[in-house]
Write an enzyme that holds these catalytic residues in place. Structure first.
Site, PDB file in Angstrom:
ATOM      1  N   GLN A  16       0.841  -1.192   0.000  1.00 18.76           N
ATOM      2  CA  GLN A  16       0.000   0.000   0.000  1.00 18.76           C
ATOM      3  C   GLN A  16       0.880   1.247   0.000  1.00 18.76           C
ATOM      4  O   GLN A  16       2.103   1.168   0.080  1.00 18.76           O
ATOM      5  CB  GLN A  16      -0.929   0.024   1.207  1.00 18.76           C
ATOM      6  CG  GLN A  16      -0.236   0.026   2.556  1.00 18.76           C
ATOM      7  CD  GLN A  16      -1.223  -0.008   3.720  1.00 18.76           C
ATOM      8  OE1 GLN A  16      -2.392  -0.320   3.553  1.00 18.76           O
ATOM      9  NE2 GLN A  16      -0.748   0.315   4.915  1.00 18.76           N
ATOM     10  N   ILE A  18       3.146   4.450  -0.579  1.00 18.56           N
ATOM     11  CA  ILE A  18       4.255   4.774  -1.479  1.00 18.56           C
ATOM     12  C   ILE A  18       4.800   3.524  -2.152  1.00 18.56           C
ATOM     13  O   ILE A  18       5.131   3.542  -3.341  1.00 18.56           O
ATOM     14  CB  ILE A  18       5.369   5.502  -0.709  1.00 18.56           C
ATOM     15  CG1 ILE A  18       4.877   6.869  -0.223  1.00 18.56           C
ATOM     16  CG2 ILE A  18       6.613   5.672  -1.585  1.00 18.56           C
ATOM     17  CD1 ILE A  18       5.828   7.574   0.724  1.00 18.56           C
ATOM     18  N   ASP A  58       9.033 -10.827   5.533  1.00 19.47           N
ATOM     19  CA  ASP A  58       9.223  -9.977   6.708  1.00 19.47           C
ATOM     20  C   ASP A  58      10.674  -9.515   6.682  1.00 19.47           C
ATOM     21  O   ASP A  58      11.590 -10.292   6.971  1.00 19.47           O
ATOM     22  CB  ASP A  58       8.928 -10.761   7.988  1.00 19.47           C
ATOM     23  CG  ASP A  58       9.071  -9.920   9.254  1.00 19.47           C
ATOM     24  OD1 ASP A  58       9.640  -8.813   9.182  1.00 19.47           O
ATOM     25  OD2 ASP A  58       8.620 -10.379  10.323  1.00 19.47           O
ATOM     26  N   TYR A 147      10.992   7.914  15.854  1.00 15.92           N
ATOM     27  CA  TYR A 147      10.842   7.884  14.393  1.00 15.92           C
ATOM     28  C   TYR A 147      11.897   8.761  13.733  1.00 15.92           C
ATOM     29  O   TYR A 147      12.597   8.330  12.802  1.00 15.92           O
ATOM     30  CB  TYR A 147       9.444   8.347  13.999  1.00 15.92           C
ATOM     31  CG  TYR A 147       9.236   8.420  12.506  1.00 15.92           C
ATOM     32  CD1 TYR A 147       9.009   7.265  11.760  1.00 15.92           C
ATOM     33  CD2 TYR A 147       9.270   9.639  11.830  1.00 15.92           C
ATOM     34  CE1 TYR A 147       8.821   7.323  10.388  1.00 15.92           C
ATOM     35  CE2 TYR A 147       9.086   9.707  10.463  1.00 15.92           C
ATOM     36  CZ  TYR A 147       8.861   8.552   9.749  1.00 15.92           C
ATOM     37  OH  TYR A 147       8.683   8.612   8.385  1.00 15.92           O
ATOM     38  N   VAL A 180       2.614  12.467   3.670  1.00  6.72           N
ATOM     39  CA  VAL A 180       2.064  11.850   2.469  1.00  6.72           C
ATOM     40  C   VAL A 180       0.722  11.207   2.805  1.00  6.72           C
ATOM     41  O   VAL A 180       0.583  10.522   3.826  1.00  6.72           O
ATOM     42  CB  VAL A 180       3.027  10.790   1.900  1.00  6.72           C
ATOM     43  CG1 VAL A 180       2.490  10.220   0.592  1.00  6.72           C
ATOM     44  CG2 VAL A 180       4.420  11.393   1.692  1.00  6.72           C
ATOM     45  N   SER A 184      -1.577   4.352   5.757  1.00  7.85           N
ATOM     46  CA  SER A 184      -0.912   4.377   7.061  1.00  7.85           C
ATOM     47  C   SER A 184      -1.207   5.674   7.797  1.00  7.85           C
ATOM     48  O   SER A 184      -1.492   5.672   9.005  1.00  7.85           O
ATOM     49  CB  SER A 184       0.600   4.209   6.878  1.00  7.85           C
ATOM     50  OG  SER A 184       1.287   4.410   8.096  1.00  7.85           O
ATOM     51  N   ARG A 188      -3.311   6.129  11.354  1.00  4.06           N
ATOM     52  CA  ARG A 188      -2.754   6.806  12.524  1.00  4.06           C
ATOM     53  C   ARG A 188      -3.650   7.954  12.982  1.00  4.06           C
ATOM     54  O   ARG A 188      -3.804   8.186  14.183  1.00  4.06           O
ATOM     55  CB  ARG A 188      -1.341   7.309  12.214  1.00  4.06           C
ATOM     56  CG  ARG A 188      -0.312   6.201  12.229  1.00  4.06           C
ATOM     57  CD  ARG A 188       1.092   6.722  12.030  1.00  4.06           C
ATOM     58  NE  ARG A 188       1.396   6.967  10.635  1.00  4.06           N
ATOM     59  CZ  ARG A 188       1.739   8.131  10.120  1.00  4.06           C
ATOM     60  NH1 ARG A 188       1.795   9.203  10.896  1.00  4.06           N
ATOM     61  NH2 ARG A 188       2.036   8.255   8.847  1.00  4.06           N
ATOM     62  N   ARG A 205       0.195  22.229   9.015  1.00  2.83           N
ATOM     63  CA  ARG A 205       1.626  22.373   8.753  1.00  2.83           C
ATOM     64  C   ARG A 205       1.978  22.232   7.273  1.00  2.83           C
ATOM     65  O   ARG A 205       3.146  22.283   6.906  1.00  2.83           O
ATOM     66  CB  ARG A 205       2.413  21.358   9.583  1.00  2.83           C
ATOM     67  CG  ARG A 205       2.252  19.914   9.180  1.00  2.83           C
ATOM     68  CD  ARG A 205       2.874  18.999  10.220  1.00  2.83           C
ATOM     69  NE  ARG A 205       3.027  17.633   9.734  1.00  2.83           N
ATOM     70  CZ  ARG A 205       3.365  16.601  10.492  1.00  2.83           C
ATOM     71  NH1 ARG A 205       3.564  16.782  11.785  1.00  2.83           N
ATOM     72  NH2 ARG A 205       3.520  15.399   9.974  1.00  2.83           N
TER      73      ARG A 205
END
Length: 245
Positions: A16, A18, A58, A147, A180, A184, A188, A205
């Site tokens: 999914q 990018i 994985d 992150y 982006v 995801s 979030r 922003r």
């Protein structure tokens, strides 16, 4: 003639966002794409698209990464995308959060590069693209402690690989997006106590007044994967709509 005709490309996190947009864009330009992801169900959405093969992997598991690499005689482009966004400051980050984020965001790239780089060196030709972020050493961002730390590490990894193997025909760059619009991100936002306010905060922003699209990032990925960018290496390529300014 496609811009990527005949190039063999392997990428992670392709189910999914990018990754998916990039896999499709690569294939449209003539590449032979192996799209990997841990999410087998979502990955099936790429099945049947000409030029794309899918494989559940994985990338945090060394045995699976090594097995993937053994499937290839050579790879022209390795695109490492897999990542996880932890929300919070250092005080909100438990050791388990730190370890998990660094494992997914940094160690996975270490494993993938180490597995595929020897094949590139054998041919004295290879192109590695890593997914970093503006939230890194480029810009301090509130509630992105681990992150941002992990993505700063990705930038360092990118520059190190580029410097070490430049004379052996290897290029290594990283892409640093701003915010982006991906599944995801939407997940979030919905996980926050006030999703509506969280979305407004993200939009506030954006100096361009909108979010970046996965397809816009994919266009940049095509350029970096192509021979049009052969003089580009060791670089953080920023696509953030001016957020860092």
């Amino acid at each position: 003639m496609g811009r990527l005709d005949g190039k063999v490309i392997v990428l992670s996190a392709a189910a999914q966002g990018i990754g998916k947009a990039s896999a499709i864009a690569f294939a449209k330009e003539g590449a032979q794409v192996t799209a990997t992801d841990i999410n087998g169900e979502k990955l099936k959405e790429l099945d049947g698209i000409p030029g794309i093969k899918t494989k559940v992997v994985d990338v945090t598991k060394k045995d699976q990464v090594d097995a993937l690499a053994k499937d290839f005689d050579h790879v022209d482009v390795l695109f490492n995308i897999a990542g996880f966004v932890h929300h919070g400051s250092i005080l909100d980050c438990e050791e388990s959060d730190w370890d998990f984020t660094m494992n997914v965001n940094v160690r996975s790239m270490y494993l993938m590069i180490k597995a595929f780089l020897p094949k590139m060196l054998a041919r004295k030709s290879g192109n590695i693209i890593n997914m970093a972020s503006v939230a890194s050493s480029i810009k301090g961002v509130v509630n992105r402690c681990v992150y941002s730390t992990s993505k700063a590490a990705v930038i360092g990894l990118t520059k190190s690989v580029a410097a070490d193997f430049l004379e052996q025909g290897i290029r290594c760059n990283c892409i640093c997006p701003g915010t982006v619009d991906t599944p995801s991100l939407r997940e979030r936002i919905q996980a926050r106590p006030d999703p509506e306010q969280a979305f407004k905060d993200f939009m506030a922003r954006q100096r361009t007044g909108r979010l970046c699209t996965a397809e816009e990032v994919a266009h940049l990925c095509v350029y970096l994967a192509s021979d049009e960018s052969t003089f580009v290496t060791g670089t953080e390529v920023i696509i953030d709509g001016g957020w860092r300014l």
